[in-house]
Write an enzyme that holds these catalytic residues in place. Structure first.
Site, PDB file in Angstrom:
ATOM      1  N   ASP A  81      28.779  64.857 -40.330  1.00  0.00           N
ATOM      2  CA  ASP A  81      28.976  64.790 -41.773  1.00  0.00           C
ATOM      3  C   ASP A  81      27.977  65.711 -42.466  1.00  0.00           C
ATOM      4  O   ASP A  81      26.871  65.933 -41.979  1.00  0.00           O
ATOM      5  CB  ASP A  81      28.812  63.356 -42.268  1.00  0.00           C
ATOM      6  CG  ASP A  81      27.444  62.769 -41.918  1.00  0.00           C
ATOM      7  OD1 ASP A  81      27.113  62.725 -40.706  1.00  0.00           O
ATOM      8  OD2 ASP A  81      26.699  62.375 -42.834  1.00  0.00           O
TER       9      ASP A  81
ATOM     10  N   HIS B 139      29.010  58.458 -42.244  1.00  0.00           N
ATOM     11  CA  HIS B 139      28.109  59.022 -41.240  1.00  0.00           C
ATOM     12  C   HIS B 139      28.760  59.092 -39.859  1.00  0.00           C
ATOM     13  O   HIS B 139      28.222  59.738 -38.955  1.00  0.00           O
ATOM     14  CB  HIS B 139      26.846  58.155 -41.161  1.00  0.00           C
ATOM     15  CG  HIS B 139      25.553  58.912 -41.091  1.00  0.00           C
ATOM     16  ND1 HIS B 139      25.412  60.237 -41.447  1.00  0.00           N
ATOM     17  CD2 HIS B 139      24.311  58.513 -40.682  1.00  0.00           C
ATOM     18  CE1 HIS B 139      24.160  60.625 -41.275  1.00  0.00           C
ATOM     19  NE2 HIS B 139      23.472  59.593 -40.801  1.00  0.00           N
TER      20      HIS B 139
ATOM     21  N   ASN C  16      19.529  58.860 -35.230  1.00  0.00           N
ATOM     22  CA  ASN C  16      18.239  59.549 -35.247  1.00  0.00           C
ATOM     23  C   ASN C  16      17.651  59.767 -33.866  1.00  0.00           C
ATOM     24  O   ASN C  16      16.585  60.376 -33.745  1.00  0.00           O
ATOM     25  CB  ASN C  16      17.240  58.805 -36.140  1.00  0.00           C
ATOM     26  CG  ASN C  16      16.924  57.414 -35.640  1.00  0.00           C
ATOM     27  OD1 ASN C  16      17.673  56.844 -34.858  1.00  0.00           O
ATOM     28  ND2 ASN C  16      15.817  56.857 -36.100  1.00  0.00           N
TER      29      ASN C  16
ATOM     30  N   ASN D 289      19.599  63.423 -39.770  1.00  0.00           N
ATOM     31  CA  ASN D 289      18.754  62.908 -38.687  1.00  0.00           C
ATOM     32  C   ASN D 289      19.315  63.185 -37.300  1.00  0.00           C
ATOM     33  O   ASN D 289      18.553  63.363 -36.342  1.00  0.00           O
ATOM     34  CB  ASN D 289      18.533  61.403 -38.871  1.00  0.00           C
ATOM     35  CG  ASN D 289      17.582  61.094 -40.010  1.00  0.00           C
ATOM     36  OD1 ASN D 289      16.702  61.893 -40.320  1.00  0.00           O
ATOM     37  ND2 ASN D 289      17.761  59.948 -40.639  1.00  0.00           N
TER      38      ASN D 289
END
Length: 203
Positions: free
Chosen positions: A109, A31, A84, A130
């Site tokens: 990603d 991520h 997020n 997110n």
């Protein structure tokens, strides 16, 4: 003397946002590949990330591209708000530097692309990401994306577990090459425009 961007007709800087999560525990996660690309770009321009005064992000300013009229002023950013909540820092940086949305690039990603494959585009959905979801909620969808493929999780592994795990040993053998290529793609997007960058890097 300012240099006008041939692709947009403006001399505004570009905001390049590498998406990821802060903290050493996340540094090697799938991520966090956006952070990895941003770190490489910072080294290329000879800069060091520092905490921004106007946003919850680490930033570095400089120029990308060959020295001369073809180079572009850029602000590299790594939001420190967790994935997020990326939209808040990005919005603050946009407002502070007066950057049009068309000059914002999110590097992130992408699950639905094979590992190491790149896709460049402008606009579109967030595909459940997110970080993109937060940015789009704040800015709308019409910003650029450099999508770095990480593939789908094996078997029945939950997506959340997969993206928060480090790249595998086999993946790490090629990771530096793919991160370098993604940084090249960002530089091409900024200096040559989306269509030319897509023709070279949308593998």
């Amino acid at each position: 003397m300012t240099t006008t961007d041939a692709t947009t007709g403006t001399d505004a800087p570009w905001l390049i946002v590498g998406l990821g999560n802060p903290g050493p525990g996340h540094a090697a996660n799938r991520h966090n590949v956006g952070f990895m690309v941003a770190d490489l770009l910072a080294r290329r321009i000879g800069g060091t990330f520092k905490r921004g005064q106007k946003a919850q992000a680490h930033i570095v300013e400089g120029r990308l591209g060959s020295p001369g009229p073809g180079s572009r002023r850029v602000v590299l950013a790594k939001p420190m708000s967790y994935m997020n909540l990326s939209g808040g820092p990005v919005t603050s940086l946009r407002d502070f530097y007066k950057i049009p949305v068309a000059h914002i690039i999110a590097v992130h990603d992408e699950l639905d692309i094979d590992y190491g494959v790149l896709r460049l585009k402008i606009g579109g959905g967030d595909n459940g990401h997110n970080g993109l979801k937060s940015i789009t909620k704040s800015l709308g969808p019409e910003y650029h994306r450099v999508r770095f493929g990480i593939g789908r999780p094996p078997g029945r592994m939950p997506v959340a577990d997969f993206v928060l795990k480090d790249f595998s040993g086999a993946e790490r053998k090629e990771l530096d090459y793919f991160v370098d290529r993604a940084a090249d793609a960002v530089e091409a997007l900024v200096t040559e425009g989306l269509e030319r960058a897509q023709s070279t890097y949308n593998s």
